[in-house]
Scaffold this motif. Sequence first.
Motif, mmCIF file in Angstrom:
data_model
loop_
_atom_site.group_PDB
_atom_site.id
_atom_site.type_symbol
_atom_site.label_atom_id
_atom_site.label_comp_id
_atom_site.label_asym_id
_atom_site.label_seq_id
_atom_site.Cartn_x
_atom_site.Cartn_y
_atom_site.Cartn_z
ATOM 1 N N GLY A 1 0.840 -1.194 0.000
ATOM 2 C CA GLY A 1 0.000 0.000 0.000
ATOM 3 C C GLY A 1 0.870 1.236 0.000
ATOM 4 O O GLY A 1 2.072 1.144 0.238
ATOM 5 N N PRO A 2 0.269 2.392 -0.267
ATOM 6 C CA PRO A 2 1.042 3.626 -0.339
ATOM 7 C C PRO A 2 1.531 4.063 1.036
ATOM 8 O O PRO A 2 1.228 3.435 2.047
ATOM 9 N N ASN A 3 2.284 5.149 1.028
ATOM 10 C CA ASN A 3 2.832 5.652 2.293
ATOM 11 C C ASN A 3 1.742 6.108 3.228
ATOM 12 O O ASN A 3 0.680 6.519 2.795
ATOM 13 N N GLY A 4 2.062 6.079 4.474
ATOM 14 C CA GLY A 4 1.103 6.573 5.446
ATOM 15 C C GLY A 4 -0.059 5.630 5.651
ATOM 16 O O GLY A 4 -0.986 5.935 6.383
ATOM 17 N N LEU B 1 -3.320 -1.975 1.980
ATOM 18 C CA LEU B 1 -3.722 -1.031 3.021
ATOM 19 C C LEU B 1 -3.738 0.383 2.447
ATOM 20 O O LEU B 1 -2.913 0.727 1.591
ATOM 21 N N GLU B 2 -4.656 1.188 2.923
ATOM 22 C CA GLU B 2 -4.649 2.597 2.552
ATOM 23 C C GLU B 2 -5.295 3.384 3.667
ATOM 24 O O GLU B 2 -6.357 2.997 4.154
ATOM 25 N N GLN B 3 -4.630 4.427 4.114
ATOM 26 C CA GLN B 3 -5.158 5.277 5.178
ATOM 27 C C GLN B 3 -5.628 4.464 6.376
ATOM 28 O O GLN B 3 -6.691 4.710 6.926
ATOM 29 N N SER C 1 -1.031 7.811 -15.379
ATOM 30 C CA SER C 1 0.351 7.499 -15.724
ATOM 31 C C SER C 1 0.784 6.130 -15.213
ATOM 32 O O SER C 1 0.870 5.900 -14.010
ATOM 33 N N ASP C 2 1.068 5.261 -16.147
ATOM 34 C CA ASP C 2 1.561 3.941 -15.749
ATOM 35 C C ASP C 2 2.954 4.058 -15.151
ATOM 36 O O ASP C 2 3.334 3.301 -14.267
ATOM 37 N N GLU C 3 3.702 5.015 -15.671
ATOM 38 C CA GLU C 3 5.056 5.207 -15.153
ATOM 39 C C GLU C 3 5.017 5.506 -13.651
ATOM 40 O O GLU C 3 5.762 4.931 -12.865
ATOM 41 N N ALA C 4 4.130 6.412 -13.261
ATOM 42 C CA ALA C 4 4.020 6.763 -11.850
ATOM 43 C C ALA C 4 3.594 5.556 -11.026
ATOM 44 O O ALA C 4 4.171 5.250 -9.986
ATOM 45 N N LEU C 5 2.589 4.857 -11.539
ATOM 46 C CA LEU C 5 2.075 3.705 -10.811
ATOM 47 C C LEU C 5 3.157 2.649 -10.628
ATOM 48 O O LEU C 5 3.330 2.070 -9.557
ATOM 49 N N ASN C 6 3.911 2.420 -11.704
ATOM 50 C CA ASN C 6 4.969 1.423 -11.614
ATOM 51 C C ASN C 6 6.063 1.822 -10.636
ATOM 52 O O ASN C 6 6.685 0.972 -10.027
ATOM 53 N N LEU C 7 6.270 3.123 -10.519
ATOM 54 C CA LEU C 7 7.247 3.553 -9.525
ATOM 55 C C LEU C 7 6.763 3.228 -8.115
ATOM 56 O O LEU C 7 7.534 2.884 -7.237
ATOM 57 N N TYR C 8 5.494 3.327 -7.914
ATOM 58 C CA TYR C 8 4.949 2.944 -6.617
ATOM 59 C C TYR C 8 5.005 1.422 -6.444
ATOM 60 O O TYR C 8 5.310 0.913 -5.381
ATOM 61 N N TYR C 9 4.656 0.725 -7.512
ATOM 62 C CA TYR C 9 4.576 -0.726 -7.407
ATOM 63 C C TYR C 9 5.945 -1.384 -7.285
ATOM 64 O O TYR C 9 6.077 -2.469 -6.753
ATOM 65 N N GLY C 10 6.967 -0.733 -7.819
ATOM 66 C CA GLY C 10 8.287 -1.324 -7.774
ATOM 67 C C GLY C 10 8.528 -2.259 -8.951
ATOM 68 O O GLY C 10 7.685 -2.436 -9.813
#
Lengths: 259, 289, 585
Positions: free
Chosen positions: A58-61, A230-232, C575-584
Amino acid sequence: MAADGRGGDQAVSARAAEAAPDGALLVVRDLHAGYGGQEVLRGITLCVRPGEVVCVIGPNGAGKSTLLKTIFGFLRATRGAITFDGVSLLGRRPPEILRSGITYVPQGISTLPNLSVDDNLRLAAYVRRDRQVRDDIERLLDAFPALRARRRLRARTLSGGERRILEVARVLLLDPRLVLLDEPTIGLSGAAVEFIYEKIGEFRRRGLAVLLVEQNARTALRHSQRAYVLEQGRVRFEGGGEEILQHPEVRRAYLGGRA
Amino acid sequence: MNLLLTAVVQGLIMGLVYALVSLGLGLIWGVVDVVNFAHAEYMMWAMYATYFAVAGFHLDLLAALPIVVALGFLAGVCTYAVLIRRIMSAPAVTQIFTTFGLLFFLRYSAFAAFGPDFRGITWPPAGGSVLILGVPIGAAQVDAALAALITFGLLHAFLQWTKTGKALQATAQNPAAALALGIEVERMYMLAWGLSIATAAVGGAFLLTFYQVSPTVGDAFLLLMFASVVLGGFGSVLGPLLGGVVIGLVESVAGNLVSPTFKLALVFGALLLVLFLRPGGLLGQERRG
Amino acid sequence: MTAAGAAVAVLLALLPLAVHNAYFINGMILVFIYGTAAEAWNLLGGYAGQLSFGHAVFFGLGAYTSTMLLARAGISPWLGIWAAAGLAAAVSLVVGLPTFRLRRHYFALATLALAELVRVLFLNWNLVGAAVGLYLPVRLMNQSWAMIWNTKTPYYYIALVLFGAACGAGAWVGRVRLGLYLRAIDEDEDAAAALGIPALRYKLLMMGASAALTALAGSVFAQYVLYIDPSTVLDPLRSVLFAIMALFGGRGTVAGPAIGAGFLILLSQYLGGALGGFGRGYDYVVYGLLIMWIAAYERRGLLGLVRRLRPRPTAAPGPEVRPATHGADTRGPRPAPALLLEVAGLAKRFGGLRALDGVDLEVRRGEIVGILGPNGAGKSTLFDCITGYLPASGGRIVLHRAGGPRLLAGRPPHWIAQQGLARTFQLIRVFPGLTVLEHLLIGQEHRGESIAAALRPSPPAVRDRAEGLLRFVGLEAHRNAPAAALSYGQQKLLAFAMALVRHPPLMLLDEPVAGVNLTVVERLKDYILAQNDAGTTFLVIEHNMDALMALADRLYFMANGRVVVEGPPEAIQQSDEALNLYYGR
């Protein structure tokens, strides 16, 4: 495990209620916790079974690290339940929880920097009173040749990857039933990442339950049976496999947007 | 040249004594993260305890030593359990305030109990002088320096070769990680306090053979102790040892070669220099995860 | 001066006429002299938070200077004490400059060491009598110009006036802006700097004032006891006593040090009499116990104990947050107006780690720009570099203001704040001991604020602005509550409001809606939008995607220390690029 992300909470808790009784080792129900006045976990429900690797992404936080800290007793839950093999963990302190069979590898550095690798391993077995510690350490070093080469060196001379390997290896000295791992591969390169997950796979084969938190969702999903998104502070989605990353609910958890 | 050699040898010997009495201060600072401004007062009380054991009960110093050390250990543990434990999460102001209060309490209890007079003992093995590298040094100081080396050695052995010793080190380096390994951090803090005062007790006992005790003896030593710990760095056994020796050398060289009256001024000047340039000390460790 | 204070003053003034017990009067004189020193210590240690354990230096300097001037040069102490005060102030500034940047324990240690250094010097300095000390010329007995009498009464009144002046100084500082600024500096110097408060300047001011007053106390002391030597006026335990009196009574208040001095000295006198012989030290034993007890039980000292019986008004009950008045709106595209903040090639290295690896971004007037990205991307590091808390390793940071562009790199945080840049922190930073209203008062404009201005109360315009902002964020009912009593959400609102007081053109918000419930999230969104309409430009780091997408005109997506994707929210979401940066990987 239906990847149907329909309306988050109710569906998830319904699934969790079914999942709980059947052989789950760790059961977390409606967990709330936070720091000071700030609430970070807002009702988390999940479970882990022996021989399973479950990841929390999940994202940060979102509260991923906070979740592990609360399970291990570093943080006090304000509401909800945590049971391990049927016994409640609430209000227990970390050394007690360790003794019940749960090991925790926190995020960041948890090796003792100015002690040798050898000493770090011996301390990892601190709660053991038997005489086989030395033999077990030798066998461990056989399995991790990189550590054997550095056994007399201070832990802070190890590279980031080697330190992480040490931290994960320590788990094996205690023969726990549940392992909590907080971002085990953060900052590591490809080969080291694979090595760590190989060891995690070994935990699984020995019948351990593994709950791991990962920033790198893709890798975590590749190596686990189930995932909670997870989120928030809440569980937004439960599913498995890399495909869930394409699910709109999961995308929405990370980047917001219309439901 | 002869003067320099004398200064260096004298400085080394006294430096070891300073190291011994500062060891406890560094130990608590490193493990428990508390600065104990009352450390010198505990040493003073140990000196009184030794005095009464030797002069009052006619025990030999070496027979009295274990008793005094045990009392010191107990005093340390009690201080933690009764007082320090309550201020562990308090801001620096409170910690400073509290240990100064402890200083007052200990010093003036001694005044009340023993009066202001100076007292000393004589111990046969501490009589006369010994030649080290051709320099005559009082046997008492040499005995004290030996006691220092032995104490440092024992503590080092304890920390390096026992499970509890390693656990203590772990607590100093990363208390959260230590807790996660099952180490009872509270008990480690108590142990640290006990050891701290016990080592101060050893120092005090031997100090008494060549330095008279009075309730204000702490004045002369407090800043020297701090100078040793700040200079050498806390958090290790080696830090106060190195720091103490350096301070001893600075004091002796300054006293013999520059000016005997201003030697202390030079020591404090050195302390200030270190505070401004490198507060972590020469061997200072990175603290705490 | 309160009614109680006035009554006490009158009482003390009339005391010698009623009481003739010399022992008691002697005690009172000592109370006034030590009380002056304790109040003086409190200016530095209580208000500004610099705990000095070497104040005996100034006491001794005062005593020696005026005595030397009288004994060797025949100069009247009525003039001499001012010379002493001036000298002490000058020395204190020289000492303060290098020592202020040391942390608490080290500062205490440094002051102790300095005091000892001076004592050893004086002990061996023949000019001032070395260990023998100095006698004041008793042949001048009962000559008023020499300030030497053989009765206690004149000394009583001189000491009383001095003490009154010291209390007055403390009270004055407490009432004006400076008092607030100092308390903020004491609680959180970094947060105070973010508001533009120049901490060093005010700490030096207090240091000088503290030293001067302590020197005056020392001079009067010398005139009273007629003999001084290093062990009586330069004694390190005396330094500790001044501090202890203030801490014991309650530091940071006017009454505290006075009470502390009175209590401890009279206790000493009584115990000395009752338990027989001052030399036995029973009084200090009791001091020690009391100090430890107070430290462990009530950190605010005796005054704190008194306050427990008389609780102050805390947060008023009622709905925590008022319903939102600003409706949700859509953010349409805006024309490209003037450039406000420009960051080019910003780099920050920690050893081998590149936390920022060449960041380029710009913020235009009237925009709300968002920054997002995974952990470790360098977002907070970016803020810390822009606002001066971290020195950049390379690159440019330019703030474009009416008077021309300002280069921000390498400047201290308070200076940058004064150029019109406000910020909030990821880990919330409010001042727990200050009230809600006081927070807003310290948020006023500090650019160009002279010391003389700081020595006056806040002007009505500032108070009006403060009240207005309190209403804006719905905290006016809590104006007198200490920030520690507020909920987390309320503290977030307070931090936001505090940063707004001085109409900053640009606000940097670091995770403004993290950790609060949905209602507060909505409220903060509304406030940010309302402020933006009013002309404030925002640069916001957030992880709460819903909030960020609703607020921002443009987004920068950061990963691994650089900007990877930028554009409007819709583009980033697709943006898939952004999402992929989050996903790793």
